[in-house]
Design a protein around this motif. Sequence first.
Motif, short mmCIF file in Angstrom:
data_model
loop_
_atom_site.label_atom_id
_atom_site.label_comp_id
_atom_site.label_asym_id
_atom_site.label_seq_id
_atom_site.Cartn_x
_atom_site.Cartn_y
_atom_site.Cartn_z
N ALA A 1 80.70 72.01 -14.03
CA ALA A 1 79.79 71.68 -12.94
C ALA A 1 78.49 72.43 -13.11
CB ALA A 1 80.43 72.03 -11.59
N GLY A 2 77.41 71.80 -12.69
CA GLY A 2 76.10 72.42 -12.73
C GLY A 2 75.30 72.02 -11.49
N VAL A 3 74.55 72.94 -10.96
CA VAL A 3 73.74 72.70 -9.76
C VAL A 3 72.35 73.26 -10.00
CG1 VAL A 3 73.48 73.15 -7.29
CG2 VAL A 3 75.76 72.84 -8.25
N LEU A 4 71.33 72.48 -9.63
CA LEU A 4 69.95 72.91 -9.76
C LEU A 4 69.22 72.62 -8.46
CD1 LEU A 4 67.47 73.88 -11.42
CD2 LEU A 4 67.14 71.49 -12.10
N ALA A 5 68.54 73.60 -7.90
CA ALA A 5 67.75 73.43 -6.68
C ALA A 5 66.38 74.06 -6.89
CB ALA A 5 68.46 74.07 -5.48
N VAL A 6 65.34 73.29 -6.63
CA VAL A 6 63.96 73.75 -6.78
C VAL A 6 63.25 73.56 -5.45
CG1 VAL A 6 61.79 73.47 -8.01
CG2 VAL A 6 63.95 73.14 -9.22
N GLY B 1 59.65 74.06 -3.21
CA GLY B 1 58.20 74.14 -3.40
C GLY B 1 57.54 73.00 -2.69
N ARG B 2 56.54 72.43 -3.36
CA ARG B 2 55.84 71.30 -2.75
C ARG B 2 56.79 70.14 -2.50
NH1 ARG B 2 50.35 68.42 -5.18
NH2 ARG B 2 50.09 66.91 -3.47
N ASN B 3 57.70 69.90 -3.46
CA ASN B 3 58.73 68.88 -3.31
C ASN B 3 60.09 69.51 -3.62
OD1 ASN B 3 56.96 66.63 -2.81
ND2 ASN B 3 56.43 66.67 -4.98
N ASP B 4 60.96 69.56 -2.62
CA ASP B 4 62.30 70.12 -2.82
C ASP B 4 63.14 69.15 -3.66
OD1 ASP B 4 61.58 72.25 -1.29
OD2 ASP B 4 62.50 71.50 0.54
N THR B 5 63.75 69.68 -4.74
CA THR B 5 64.53 68.86 -5.66
C THR B 5 65.91 69.48 -5.83
OG1 THR B 5 62.55 68.20 -6.85
CG2 THR B 5 64.65 67.89 -7.98
N GLN B 6 66.92 68.63 -5.79
CA GLN B 6 68.30 69.08 -6.00
C GLN B 6 68.95 68.19 -7.06
OE1 GLN B 6 67.51 68.10 -2.59
NE2 GLN B 6 66.64 70.14 -2.28
N SER B 7 69.81 68.79 -7.87
CA SER B 7 70.54 68.04 -8.89
C SER B 7 71.95 68.61 -9.00
CB SER B 7 69.82 68.14 -10.24
OG SER B 7 70.55 67.45 -11.23
N ILE B 8 72.93 67.72 -9.03
CA ILE B 8 74.34 68.10 -9.14
C ILE B 8 74.98 67.26 -10.24
CG2 ILE B 8 76.57 68.20 -7.97
CD1 ILE B 8 75.07 68.38 -5.32
N ASN B 9 75.70 67.91 -11.13
CA ASN B 9 76.46 67.17 -12.13
C ASN B 9 77.82 67.84 -12.33
OD1 ASN B 9 74.62 69.20 -13.82
ND2 ASN B 9 76.44 68.78 -15.06
N SER B 10 78.85 67.03 -12.53
CA SER B 10 80.20 67.55 -12.74
C SER B 10 80.99 66.59 -13.62
CB SER B 10 80.92 67.77 -11.40
OG SER B 10 81.07 66.53 -10.73
N ASN B 11 81.96 67.15 -14.36
CA ASN B 11 82.84 66.36 -15.22
C ASN B 11 84.26 66.90 -15.10
OD1 ASN B 11 81.00 64.59 -17.22
ND2 ASN B 11 80.01 66.57 -16.88
N LEU B 12 85.23 65.99 -15.14
CA LEU B 12 86.64 66.36 -15.09
C LEU B 12 87.38 65.63 -16.19
CD1 LEU B 12 89.13 67.68 -13.70
CD2 LEU B 12 89.29 65.59 -12.32
N ASP B 13 88.16 66.38 -17.00
CA ASP B 13 89.01 65.79 -18.02
C ASP B 13 90.39 66.42 -17.90
OD1 ASP B 13 87.36 63.98 -19.82
OD2 ASP B 13 86.13 65.79 -19.81
N SER C 1 68.01 64.27 -6.45
CA SER C 1 67.20 63.78 -5.34
C SER C 1 65.98 64.67 -5.14
CB SER C 1 68.03 63.73 -4.05
OG SER C 1 68.47 65.03 -3.69
N THR C 2 64.93 64.08 -4.60
CA THR C 2 63.70 64.79 -4.27
C THR C 2 63.33 64.46 -2.84
OG1 THR C 2 62.93 64.64 -6.56
CG2 THR C 2 61.28 65.13 -4.89
N THR D 1 69.88 65.37 -19.34
CA THR D 1 70.18 66.68 -19.89
C THR D 1 70.91 67.51 -18.84
OG1 THR D 1 68.20 66.63 -21.28
CG2 THR D 1 69.23 68.77 -20.95
N THR D 2 72.04 68.10 -19.19
CA THR D 2 72.82 68.88 -18.24
C THR D 2 73.15 70.25 -18.81
OG1 THR D 2 74.95 68.04 -19.06
CG2 THR D 2 73.88 66.79 -17.29
N LEU D 3 73.33 71.21 -17.91
CA LEU D 3 73.77 72.55 -18.25
C LEU D 3 74.79 72.97 -17.21
CD1 LEU D 3 73.47 75.14 -20.00
CD2 LEU D 3 71.72 75.89 -18.37
N GLY D 4 75.99 73.33 -17.65
CA GLY D 4 77.04 73.61 -16.68
C GLY D 4 78.02 74.67 -17.16
N LEU D 5 78.79 75.16 -16.19
CA LEU D 5 79.87 76.11 -16.45
C LEU D 5 81.17 75.34 -16.59
CD1 LEU D 5 80.90 79.10 -16.57
CD2 LEU D 5 81.22 78.92 -14.09
#
Length: 237
Positions: free
Chosen positions: A32-37, A39-51, A71-72, A229-233
């Motif tokens: 899973a990876g979560v990104l929140a920015v 500022g002028r435009n709040d941006t959130q991104s969530i990605n997850s994988n299950l195997d 989402s923005t 492009t994703t980055l996750g734990l």
Amino acid sequence: MVLLLIALASLIGMHNSTPNPPPLPLHIELDAGVLAVSGRNDTQSINSNLDVRYDFSRNTLKVFGDYLNSSTEGVDSALHWTAGARYENEFVPASRVYLDYYAEADPFIGYVQRNNEGLGYQYAIHKDKTVLWWAELGYLHSDTNIIRQGDVFENKARFASGASWRFDQAWYLEGELEYLFNLTYGNEDLMSYELALTSLLNSSFAIRAAYIMRHMESPYQGSRYQGTTTLGLVATF
């Protein structure tokens, strides 16, 4: 009394000499990876994988899924999910047959949901302690609910190949390519490929960076290309 003690000692010895049962052949991998920015435009991104993989005899049952949402200012700019299951049987060494079903959705490419049913053959081209290279040939039937068009039924020939290379004790590289030849509509082939680099932190956790590209020859809407492009734990059990 002596005979009773001898009998008890014999039973205890037999119990202690019994080998421990083998571990359950179950493998679970979740990242899973979560990104929140902000500022002028709040941006959130969530990605997850299950195997999830369960091996029994020469059979393998897999359950898998992934989810990506970006989402923005509360408005979605990307959304994709997949969920499915797959059964494999190794009828001879290095050769497997498979049956699978999976559903997927991506409204930003133009479809609400696509249901896929497939069968095919997999061959392990090369396999050792550090390298695995495989290829698959199969057939896929798809039912796609296209935005403002309704359901479309398609038959596809499927080719896929992938490889993983563990070039260090803590690092390994993976790549996978899939091409779907549309047998119903000749100008609507699909292609996707993925590259991933994983760094092991310990026996249970790792960091994975991945790049996924999807290409649609005749998109329902929007661009032909969709890169992610994703980055996750990654947690492995």
